[in-house]
Design a protein around this motif. Sequence first.
Motif, short mmCIF file in Angstrom:
data_model
loop_
_atom_site.label_atom_id
_atom_site.label_comp_id
_atom_site.label_asym_id
_atom_site.label_seq_id
_atom_site.Cartn_x
_atom_site.Cartn_y
_atom_site.Cartn_z
N PRO A 552 0.80 -1.23 0.00
CA PRO A 552 0.00 0.00 0.00
C PRO A 552 0.83 1.27 0.00
CG PRO A 552 -1.00 -1.63 1.46
CD PRO A 552 0.34 -2.17 1.06
N ASP A 553 1.98 1.27 0.67
CA ASP A 553 2.84 2.45 0.67
C ASP A 553 3.34 2.75 -0.73
OD1 ASP A 553 2.56 2.55 3.40
OD2 ASP A 553 4.52 1.71 3.84
N GLN A 554 3.73 1.71 -1.45
CA GLN A 554 4.29 1.91 -2.79
C GLN A 554 3.22 2.42 -3.76
OE1 GLN A 554 7.30 1.47 -1.95
NE2 GLN A 554 6.86 0.11 -0.23
N ALA A 555 2.03 1.83 -3.69
CA ALA A 555 0.94 2.27 -4.56
C ALA A 555 0.55 3.71 -4.25
CB ALA A 555 -0.27 1.34 -4.40
N ALA A 556 0.52 4.06 -2.95
CA ALA A 556 0.13 5.41 -2.56
C ALA A 556 1.12 6.45 -3.06
CB ALA A 556 -0.01 5.50 -1.04
N SER A 557 2.41 6.11 -3.08
CA SER A 557 3.39 7.09 -3.55
C SER A 557 3.24 7.32 -5.05
CB SER A 557 4.81 6.63 -3.21
OG SER A 557 5.18 5.47 -3.93
N LEU A 558 2.99 6.28 -5.83
CA LEU A 558 2.77 6.45 -7.26
C LEU A 558 1.52 7.28 -7.52
CD1 LEU A 558 3.65 2.86 -8.53
CD2 LEU A 558 4.84 4.97 -9.19
N PHE A 559 0.44 6.96 -6.80
CA PHE A 559 -0.80 7.70 -7.00
C PHE A 559 -0.66 9.14 -6.50
CE2 PHE A 559 -5.01 9.12 -5.56
CZ PHE A 559 -5.68 9.07 -6.77
N GLY A 560 -0.02 9.32 -5.35
CA GLY A 560 0.15 10.66 -4.81
C GLY A 560 0.93 11.56 -5.75
N ALA A 561 2.02 11.04 -6.31
CA ALA A 561 2.81 11.83 -7.26
C ALA A 561 1.99 12.14 -8.50
CB ALA A 561 4.09 11.08 -7.63
N ALA A 562 1.21 11.15 -8.97
CA ALA A 562 0.38 11.37 -10.16
C ALA A 562 -0.66 12.46 -9.90
CB ALA A 562 -0.30 10.07 -10.57
N LEU A 563 -1.26 12.45 -8.72
CA LEU A 563 -2.31 13.43 -8.42
C LEU A 563 -1.72 14.84 -8.30
CD1 LEU A 563 -5.34 13.29 -8.01
CD2 LEU A 563 -4.96 13.04 -5.56
N VAL A 564 -0.54 14.95 -7.71
CA VAL A 564 0.12 16.26 -7.63
C VAL A 564 0.46 16.74 -9.04
CG1 VAL A 564 2.25 17.42 -6.94
CG2 VAL A 564 1.03 15.98 -5.31
N ALA A 565 1.04 15.86 -9.86
CA ALA A 565 1.39 16.24 -11.23
C ALA A 565 0.15 16.64 -12.02
CB ALA A 565 2.13 15.10 -11.92
N TYR A 566 -0.96 15.95 -11.77
CA TYR A 566 -2.22 16.30 -12.44
C TYR A 566 -2.62 17.73 -12.08
CZ TYR A 566 -7.18 16.38 -13.59
OH TYR A 566 -8.41 16.75 -14.09
N CYS A 567 -2.58 18.08 -10.80
CA CYS A 567 -2.98 19.43 -10.39
C CYS A 567 -2.05 20.48 -10.99
CB CYS A 567 -2.99 19.53 -8.87
SG CYS A 567 -4.32 18.59 -8.08
N LEU A 568 -0.76 20.20 -11.01
CA LEU A 568 0.18 21.16 -11.59
C LEU A 568 -0.06 21.34 -13.08
CD1 LEU A 568 3.45 20.00 -9.75
CD2 LEU A 568 2.08 22.04 -9.25
N GLU A 569 -0.33 20.26 -13.78
CA GLU A 569 -0.54 20.35 -15.23
C GLU A 569 -1.85 21.03 -15.57
OE1 GLU A 569 -1.33 20.00 -19.20
OE2 GLU A 569 -2.60 18.93 -17.76
N ARG A 570 -2.90 20.75 -14.79
CA ARG A 570 -4.22 21.28 -15.11
C ARG A 570 -4.48 22.63 -14.44
NH1 ARG A 570 -5.28 19.90 -19.44
NH2 ARG A 570 -7.47 20.46 -19.16
N GLY A 571 -3.53 23.16 -13.70
CA GLY A 571 -3.71 24.45 -13.07
C GLY A 571 -4.65 24.44 -11.89
#
Length: 768
Positions: A552-571
Amino acid sequence: MEPPDEERAGDPGALRVVELSGGVATKVCGRLLAGLGHEVILCEPPGGDASRTRPPLDGHGVGLTFASLDADKRSVVADLDTADGRATLNHLLERADVLLTDLGPTRARTVGLTAAGIRDAWPGLVAVSITAAGLDDPRSDHPGDSLLAECHGGLAAMIGEPDRAPLSLGGEQAAHAGAFAGLLGAMLALRRRALGGGGDVVDVALCDIAAYIDWKSDIETAVAGTAPTRTGATAGQWRIVRAADGWVGVIFHPDQWDLLIELVNGSVPESSRDPEQWWPVIERWAADLPKRAVYERAQALGLAVGFCADLQDLRGDGQYQSRGFFREPRQDGRTTAPVGPPARATGLPWRSGPPPTLGDADLDWTARQAPPPPNGLEAPLAGITVLDLGTITAGAATGRLLADYGATVIKVESASHPDPFRQWPVAGQAPGTNGLDVSPMFESNNAGKLGVVLELKTEVDRETLHRLAARADVVIENFTVGVTRRLGADFETLRAVNPRLVYLSLSSQGQEGPEAGRRSYGSTLDLLSGLASVTGYADGGPMWSSGEVNYPDQAASLFGAALVAYCLERGVRGVHLDVSQRELITWTLADRIAEHAATGVVPEPTGNRRPGATPHDVYPCAGDGQWVAIACHRQADRDALAGLIAPAVLTGRSEQWWWEHEALVDELVEAWTRARPRAECVHALTGAGVANAPVFSAAERGREPRFRERRVFLGDGGSRRKGFPFTMRGYAPPDPAPAPDLGQDQEAVLAGLIEMDAALPAEPSSRP
């Protein structure tokens, strides 16, 4: 995320996504984008996607897996073997932002979707390929399969009992983690395109994802010289034991021995730490109590004990109900995704509607404005500053991913309570005894960061944190709920000094709800999320990923980074991303939850068997501890296997026959594999066209050229550290700098802060 909007978004700023999927990983990646409100068109062959009619079915004859993974998409029928079908696809790709594909190399060449072909034909397109072994690897001509990926990547060697067969995690976990990595790669590539980098091709290999998840084994193998193996649930420091009505995981650290004694009413001899004496006592104590009672008592003492929740438990769970995780059926009877978003964030929409009817999309996309010409910009996250308050794995690994792709990540620690991973022992060796100043576990999750020390219990250092936050873009934390508020580092406090912050909380069970403040480790979340209830042998109890993996820790880090990158890309700014690690892992079981909701049947462990493929298991080979995995999703695979292992018995058998005679098939396959070394089995199966994978140990994985060439791990010997989860054709991250010593960059970071303060225009004194 906001409550679901069942209607089509129609947002002119929404991404246009074309999906060519046959496997789970690509479908999940598309589901995430559709749920977030983007236009996802599923290109289906004549007759529709195979999962539309794959049992179990809803009342309308729609497969529950299709209804779960393809919700909120639209459908176009395109026969890619015809000129008209390829013209339809070309029309869409000329107007699309993102292509999601899991076509193998042979099929990709046939339809003109190789990496080079994509970049030549649609230079502004971001393509994400999620395949078994990579866009150019012939093994990817077979469907992406989590069992094969977890075997080839070495993860399966760590799951299960040491004296039994290796196991795949329940619920297609490699595929879901691959989808999270695909979303991260898509957002990085889109951001780079927006900054003048052109389109790109992101290449996600599921076996690499499995290897990336099992990074701890790489470290231990490099340091100790021997590969770790699975410890199961009945041995080791942490164990799963029976309760009166199920199972509980007894999880504690050695310095919590007194708390464990108190938990079991002082019946364990204080002077004894011999498992032969104290585990039987704990087992007898737990057997008399309901599993939730054990959980509640342990958590009240501060022990990260968890109970094994099955899907029925979860649907009645107060924490899930308080957060509205499960979705009610629609009034019109159409089956929808049974669960809500994988994270909560006000201002970030989420849809939970029905899947598309076949061919329901209008090809009404207008031409997109051409992206800006490439300007030579390299790192996708260049110019982004991240304050990383994360520790151990989930938070710190998220920060490492953002640093890898160009963000300036400032790791904030306390001198009195630094990240515990700094001194984490590896293979029995503490830092200082193995020639290293810090644990290689810390190095892997913190390479490429800057290090500062702030004592947030003091006003002066709180003020410094607030000044840093005022100039940051992102904050990451994975503390127990309530800690950041006490330290003046919570979202509301930091938003007051910087309304544009993207603030990521990776907590155990979310920021709100009756169990929000509970303690957990990855093994706790294996149990509480329902994952352990569907992982295990068909004749046994639940199984976790164990403390050696902490999936669960490993999956959460991949998803967490993806969600942050999504917010940065979409403003998307000024947002608190509330990721409950428990809910995220439950979210990966959406199709099983849909089946339970429709039938009332509570899923149980099925070993390595999975719906839609037979045979689908691991088989022993000649030699001690040698295994090969076989996964036949198509009748052609079964026919090829028949001709190889037992033509007299298996040739000409129908698919239904194979399903009805799985036990006989297993006996025939095992008789054939036991007579041969693993390498010979793999060679013969591959030559016959049967999807297979060796079950690698971490040591064997380390000797495989592909993992080094694709930089899944970095370094040699004791310097080994985690690498990268995917490749991008247009950008290769540099090897990160070493992880910082405690407070290593204090002077430089604070000096830079003073310079930035001096450069700011005069502002009203009321500014925080």
